[in-house]
Design a protein around this motif. Structure first.
Motif, mmCIF file in Angstrom:
data_model
loop_
_atom_site.group_PDB
_atom_site.id
_atom_site.type_symbol
_atom_site.label_atom_id
_atom_site.label_comp_id
_atom_site.label_asym_id
_atom_site.label_seq_id
_atom_site.Cartn_x
_atom_site.Cartn_y
_atom_site.Cartn_z
ATOM 1 N N THR A 442 0.870 -1.092 0.121
ATOM 2 C CA THR A 442 0.073 -0.065 0.004
ATOM 3 C C THR A 442 0.841 1.171 0.039
ATOM 4 N N LYS A 443 0.327 2.348 -0.110
ATOM 5 C CA LYS A 443 1.094 3.601 -0.013
ATOM 6 C C LYS A 443 1.839 3.748 1.190
ATOM 7 N N ALA A 444 1.236 3.059 2.116
ATOM 8 C CA ALA A 444 1.982 3.031 3.683
ATOM 9 C C ALA A 444 3.055 2.070 3.864
ATOM 10 N N SER A 501 -4.369 3.660 6.357
ATOM 11 C CA SER A 501 -4.039 2.524 6.980
ATOM 12 C C SER A 501 -2.892 2.546 7.834
ATOM 13 N N PRO A 502 -2.621 1.724 8.857
ATOM 14 C CA PRO A 502 -1.313 1.515 9.420
ATOM 15 C C PRO A 502 -0.396 0.837 8.448
ATOM 16 N N CYS A 503 0.804 1.046 8.544
ATOM 17 C CA CYS A 503 1.988 0.400 7.785
ATOM 18 C C CYS A 503 2.823 -0.467 8.555
ATOM 19 N N SER A 504 3.071 -1.436 7.749
ATOM 20 C CA SER A 504 4.219 -2.487 8.347
ATOM 21 C C SER A 504 4.893 -3.111 7.027
ATOM 22 N N ASP A 505 6.126 -3.685 7.208
ATOM 23 C CA ASP A 505 6.838 -4.445 6.366
ATOM 24 C C ASP A 505 7.182 -5.791 7.147
ATOM 25 N N PRO A 506 6.876 -6.808 6.580
ATOM 26 C CA PRO A 506 6.956 -8.111 7.488
ATOM 27 C C PRO A 506 8.511 -8.294 7.754
ATOM 28 N N CYS A 507 8.702 -8.849 8.901
ATOM 29 C CA CYS A 507 10.125 -8.941 9.571
ATOM 30 C C CYS A 507 10.498 -10.347 8.785
#
Length: 623
Positions: A442-444, A501-507
């Motif tokens: 996503t954008k985030a 939306s909240p953002c993250s990238d998987p560890c």
């Protein structure tokens, strides 16, 4: 003409002459066939032993995205000069190992691979930070070395190594060009190095020994590279360096100037996205508002990796990080306030020398306060030659216990709760390791997994989030967006009704493909175990095509280059003409074609000798 030439022949002489002519006619045909076979074998043998059209290179990369970019540049040059790239170390004629010196496990893995290569009698070329920063380590004895700023000469090093020479190219003051040939592991992602080295002097960092002081590429060269890769079909550009925030301070510019120049080159339809690389707090504090403005741009991911390393000012001082915890909080708070949906990833080192229970408690409290969706947690690894390696260490059992405790705190977060039902635009650039899902962001920069055809790679789509997991979310495609047309008004309306939306990238524990981010002053590369850095990842079509390039033109090109470019630096080690096993004349296994041609040649020789003997006996018996 002799007078008796026209005299009638006796019957015996006539029969003998006719037999001779018949045999000669047969021998003439057989002679042509024999010579053809002989020449065919000679040409084949010459091509096999000298031209080496089938030489293949196995490339293994350890470490950060900057290392990955270096490997892609080296692969591109080797492919352009006619070499084939292979994922199979057993099938390759030479191994090229690009190394990482950030932490001990990476270097240990390198040592193991080098040992395997030596045992398999494979010619070896070692590149990257280990030979550049520790050129005298025992494992590098008897192998060729190419430095981090010598990647544009990798063809020379490989060619000489295949001849049995030991080559060491390490010293240089200029940066490699950005327009070198490149074979990307993901054809939709361009990893763009904007500078090498850094301005910091962290007491635990070994990378500074290898990459050196800050050296930045010019704004024009970077903007030009962005324009070129967009024309090549790239859909995601990662800015990579040892410290993105320090960019340009050696050439009189700064990061906001570069970012604005790059954004100006991005397509207005949003088909190509920019991701800003890792930056340490000290060098972005004075540019927070300008950077926030860039992060709000529709073509820039609202995501930034800012390592904190510890929640204790005392430990940050011992690390020589040149900022305080409050300054780190200022960075996070300001960007979160100014950029809708902004998400920040960070790094933590557990068990740094001198860390007390109180220091560690402050770190835990910092992570709990912000509930970062992505935290890279590492135990302290003393690196030889660094000041921290001489400091009094925390007992290893305590270090491990603290690492486990902080990991449990982090894994208890549920950053994606509440995203179900949302409509998001995503950019799809990869295949998950399960081989079923495609990976978009996503954008985030939330990682979204969708079930779709591979033809959707490189496209943008509108998806509805159907479920959430710990490391990523799952989506269902509503509409696919092409590169030219913007989303429809109905989709715009759906998106406008949704909150950011909240953002993250998987560890690294995520089962899906992630990113590789340089943590130059950290104990590990961010996402260092992501699928883009593993040899068993699905490679893109461009790489597979380049792996099949075995042509005579490529050979001629690299031979011409060898003649034109002589080793002017003390590259070829004198007295180190250590021939590889095959160069020593060791017997090679004969293939089917070798045996068939040799067999044909032997049969031809024996047939010719037999015919000559037969002719001799017939002639003698007729007299």
């Amino acid at each position: 003409m002799p007078s008796n030439f026209l005299k009638p022949l006796s019957l015996p002489r006539f029969l003998a002459l006719r037999s001779f002519l018949s045999v000669f006619k047969f021998m003439h045909v057989h002679y042509i066939f024999s010579m053809s076979m002989c020449w065919s074998y000679c040409v084949f043998f010459f091509l096999k032993k000298n031209v080496v059209l089938v030489q293949t290179i196995y490339i293994k990369t350890f470490g950060c995205s900057h290392n990955q970019s270096d490997s892609e540049y080296m692969a591109g040059q080797l492919s352009s000069f006619g070499y084939s790239l292979s994922d199979s170390p057993e099938e390759a004629d030479l191994w090229l190992i690009n190394t990482c010196t950030v932490k001990s496990p990476s270097q240990s893995a390198m040592d193991t691979l080098i040992s395997k290569g030596k045992s398999a009698k494979k010619p070896l070329v070692v590149a990257g930070c280990v030979p550049q920063g520790s050129r005298n380590v025992k494992e590098l004895e008897g192998v060729s070395i190419v430095g981090v700023q010598q990647i544009d000469r990798v063809v020379e090093v490989v060619e000489e190594t295949l001849k049995g020479h030991e080559v060491r190219l390490l010293n240089r003051k200029t940066l490699p060009a950005l327009d070198l040939p490149k074979v990307r592991k993901n054809k939709f992602v361009e990893i763009l190095p904007i500078n090498v080295g850094c301005l910091g002097a962290c007491t635990y960092c070994k990378t500074k020994h290898a990459r050196g002081h800050l050296g930045s590429y010019t704004v024009d060269s970077l903007a030009g590279r962005v324009k070129t890769v967009i024309d090549d079909g790239v859909k995601e550009i990662w800015l990579s360096s040892e410290d993105t925030g320090a960019y340009g301070r050696d050439i009189g510019v700064n990061l906001p100037i570069l970012l604005n120049a790059i954004v100006a080159e991005l397509p207005s339809d949003g088909s190509t996205m920019l991701r800003i690389g890792m930056t340490n707090p000290p060098f972005i504090l004075e540019h927070l508002k300008e950077i926030a403005e860039v992060l709000r741009h529709p073509c820039v991911y609202s995501f930034l990796h800012v390592p904190v390393q510890s929640g204790s000012d005392a430990i940050l001082t011992a690390m020589n990080r040149e900022y305080t915890v409050n300054e780190f909080r200022t960075v996070v708070d300001t960007l979160t306030e100014l950029v809708p949906g902004m998400q920040i990833a960070t790094d933590i080192i557990c068990g740094f020398p001198g860390e007390t229970d109180k220091d560690f408690s402050q770190t835990v409290n910092l992570i709990k306060a912000y509930k970062f969706a992505q935290v890279h947690i590492s135990q302290f690894y003393p690196r030889p030659g660094t000041p921290a390696a001489r400091m009094k260490k925390v007992p290893s059992n305590i270090v491990k216990q603290r690492s486990r405790e902080l990991t449990s705190v982090f894994e208890a977060f549920t950053p994606y709760n509440g995203m179900e039902g949302r409509v998001e635009r995503i950019w799809i650039t990869d295949i998950a390791t399960d081989g079923i899902h495609l990976v978009g962001h996503t954008k985030a920069y939330v990682q979204v997994l969708i079930v779709a055809q591979e033809s959707m790679l490189g496209t943008s789509a509108i998806v509805k989030i159907t479920s959430v997991g710990r490391w990523s979310v799952f989506g269902e495609v509503i509409e696919t967006l092409n590169q030219i047309n913007q989303k429809s008004k109905s989709v715009e309306k759906m998106l406008s009704e949704e909150k950011c939306s909240p953002c993250s990238d998987p560890c690294d524990s995520c089962a899906c493909s992630g990113e590789s981010e340089p943590c130059a002053c950290g104990p590990e590369s961010c996402g260092g175990h992501s699928t883009l850095e593993q040899s068993d990842v699905l490679h893109n079509e461009a790489l597979r095509e380049d792996q099949n390039r075995r042509n005579l033109i490529g050979w001629l090109l690299r031979k011409r280059k060898n003649q034109a470019q002589k080793m002017v630096e003390n590259g070829i080690a004198s007295g180190s003409q250590k021939k590889q096993e095959r160069a020593k004349g060791a017997p090679e296994e004969w293939g089917i074609v070798d045996r068939a041609l040799l067999g044909g040649l032997i049969v031809s020789v024996f047939t010719t000798v037999a015919l000559l003997i037969h002719l001799g006996f017939k002639t003698m018996s007729s007299k």
